[in-house]
Design an enzyme around this catalytic site. Structure first.
Site, mmCIF file in Angstrom:
data_model
loop_
_atom_site.group_PDB
_atom_site.id
_atom_site.type_symbol
_atom_site.label_atom_id
_atom_site.label_comp_id
_atom_site.label_asym_id
_atom_site.label_seq_id
_atom_site.Cartn_x
_atom_site.Cartn_y
_atom_site.Cartn_z
ATOM 1 N N ASP A 227 38.295 9.290 -10.440
ATOM 2 C CA ASP A 227 39.802 10.075 -10.656
ATOM 3 C C ASP A 227 40.159 11.245 -11.610
ATOM 4 O O ASP A 227 41.119 12.180 -11.260
ATOM 5 C CB ASP A 227 40.692 8.914 -11.122
ATOM 6 C CG ASP A 227 42.288 9.267 -11.366
ATOM 7 O OD1 ASP A 227 42.875 9.550 -10.137
ATOM 8 O OD2 ASP A 227 42.811 9.239 -12.333
ATOM 9 N N HIS B 128 38.717 17.082 -12.187
ATOM 10 C CA HIS B 128 39.449 17.721 -13.246
ATOM 11 C C HIS B 128 38.507 18.454 -14.221
ATOM 12 O O HIS B 128 38.364 19.593 -14.462
ATOM 13 C CB HIS B 128 40.471 17.045 -13.851
ATOM 14 C CG HIS B 128 41.530 16.708 -12.921
ATOM 15 N ND1 HIS B 128 42.160 17.314 -11.697
ATOM 16 C CD2 HIS B 128 42.350 15.440 -13.030
ATOM 17 C CE1 HIS B 128 43.051 16.835 -11.208
ATOM 18 N NE2 HIS B 128 43.325 15.625 -11.941
#
Length: 489
Positions: A237, A242
């Protein structure tokens, strides 16, 4: 500081999943704000598509409620809100039916010369079907742009398959894979800091930098995302996209030009230079955690409804890059839920001076640290050692040179949301802040062996109490290297 608003070309933006959380919470508020400052031309259309059977008036009322929830009261003025709602269209569609795409074609072909943006705010399982549906209706021409949200695959094989399926319809230059972290002002300022100043680039290497810490901490649990999150975990995730993207921007070599492929070529080199982690090395260089219950919140396993879950809600990694610039400089990455604060930052920790001439001092000499805060208050700070003022001897202390981006602005100024920048970049055709397909695949190729080693070990994630900095084992991982994590605050 003045802010220049540059209008974009007329466009039609089609949001697949127009009644979903992403559209109502992020996309439509971002578009509203760009419209409110006059950046979006009056003729531009925003066309929302979803399965929900409702009238245009009902949809506009739903959007109005969402905007009033997610915007400040000073922003959602009646006249500005009415103008934005007037440009919205809504159509109930079955995305698996060719008839739906023919209906969409009849709407869009009324203005064939416009830029067409298809934002897929839907499950990735639908990406291929929507792409081919658009092609079947003649809607994937030269002026079309496709925007994809994560997750972009579950592993390397699924990411490669997704790239191939979408690539059968859209050329790479027409595909915009969003990572909203790249739209944050601080992340963009990282490029300016490094390459627009003579001060930092000469010391941006293993000779001067001791280590780098990248933190993305969340104070909340998984909430309504439990079903998805329990199949993904923190590494899929957050880390695969990111945090690795932030690592790339810190570690890249100077691109030959500030343009999309030049920047992304350098990021790809970094991803391919990451030292592989597999087998026993994974257990030494990574930590997995899972939050426990507290008096005010359930445990992770309770929140996702899976008592036997082995999914991590926290992960910390020690990452090394095999390159001349970064040889011997570890990058420590961590992210987790139910931690002590909502905070995201990049901290570049420099080495101590090679010779300390001051002898014994009552306070230790701390290393210089350059910190880039992504949230909650975006900005930059540099910690340096200075002499403590006063005549009472020679004492050093650590002070920050702080630059918060909000300082010096008028009272009602706000930091633009990342989606505002990214959506306008799609209209402009600027892919610099978007991931390329080979980047996504390279990141998964590095992540996959880590997940495999975790699964083979059969180890449960280490428990940690909510409101803390994570599991003790993460502190121990840093301590083995003679270092410590920065405080989450």
């Amino acid at each position: 500081m003045s802010h220049v608003i540059i209008p974009v070309e007329v466009f039609d933006l089609v949001i697949f999943g127009g009644t979903g959380d992403l559209a109502l919470r992020k996309l439509l508020p971002a578009l509203f704000r760009r419209d409110a400052v006059g950046q979006i031309p009056p003729q531009a259309r925003i066309i929302a598509l979803a399965l929900d059977h409702q009238t245009l008036e009902e949809y506009r009322a739903q959007v109005a409620d969402a905007l009033q929830t997610h915007l400040r009261a000073v922003e959602a003025q009646a006249e500005t809100l009415a103008r934005f709602l007037d440009r919205l269209e809504y159509h109930s569609v079955d995305l698996m039916s060719p008839t739906s795409f023919q209906s969409l074609a009849s709407i869009l072909n009324a203005c064939p010369e416009r830029i067409r943006i298809y934002y897929l705010a839907v499950a990735p399982a639908l990406f291929s079907a929507i792409s081919h549906g658009l092609a079947g209706a003649g809607l994937a021409g030269n002026n079309a742009r496709l925007v994809l949200e994560k997750p972009l695959g579950h592993d390397h094989a699924s990411a490669a398959l997704l790239n191939a399926q979408v690539g059968e319809v859209f050329d790479e230059h027409a595909i915009y894979r969003i990572d909203h972290y790249l739209g944050k002002e601080t992340v963009q300022n990282l490029m300016a800091l490094r390459f627009a100043n003579a001060l930092f680039e000469p010391v941006w290497n293993a000779q001067c930098i001791d280590h780098v810490q990248i933190t993305a901490a969340e104070s909340l649990g998984v909430g309504s995302r439990g079903g998805y999150y329990d199949t993904a975990g923190a590494i899929r995730d957050m880390v695969q996209n990111h945090l690795l993207q932030l690592l790339c921007l810190i570690a890249i070599e100077p691109p030959y030009r500030f343009e999309a492929d030049a920047v992304r070529d350098e990021k790809l080199k970094v991803l391919r230079s990451l030292r592989p982690l597999s087998g026993r090395k994974v257990l030494d260089h990574t930590v997995r955690g899972q939050y426990l219950a507290s008096s005010s919140s359930p445990a992770y396993t309770q929140e996702v409804g899976n008592p036997a879950s082995m999914t991590e809600s926290y992960v910390a990694l020690k990452v090394e890059i095999d390159s001349w610039r970064w040889s011997g400089v570890p990058f420590y990455l961590r992210t987790g839920k139910r931690l002590k604060a909502q905070s995201a930052e990049i901290a570049v920790v420099f080495k101590q001076p090679s010779h300390l001439m001051f002898g014994d001092l009552p306070t230790p000499i701390l290393p210089n640290v350059l910190t880039m805060r992504l949230q909650p208050d975006e900005g930059l700070s540099m910690h340096i050692m200075t002499k403590e003022p006063g005549p009472g001897g020679f004492r050093l202390h650590d002070i920050p040179l702080d630059m918060a981006f909000a300082e010096g602005q008028h009272d009602d100024w706000r930091m633009p949301d990342a989606y505002e920048r990214l959506l306008m970049d799609v209209v402009r055709g600027n892919q610099t802040l978007f991931m390329r397909g080979d980047e996504v695949e390279a990141a998964w190729k590095w992540i996959d062996p880590i997940i495999e080693a975790w699964q083979l070990s059969g180890r449960k994630p280490d428990g940690y109490d909510p409101g803390t900095s994570g599991p003790i084992s993460a502190i121990e991982m840093m301590a083995r290297d003679g270092r410590r994590w920065r405080e989450i605050e």
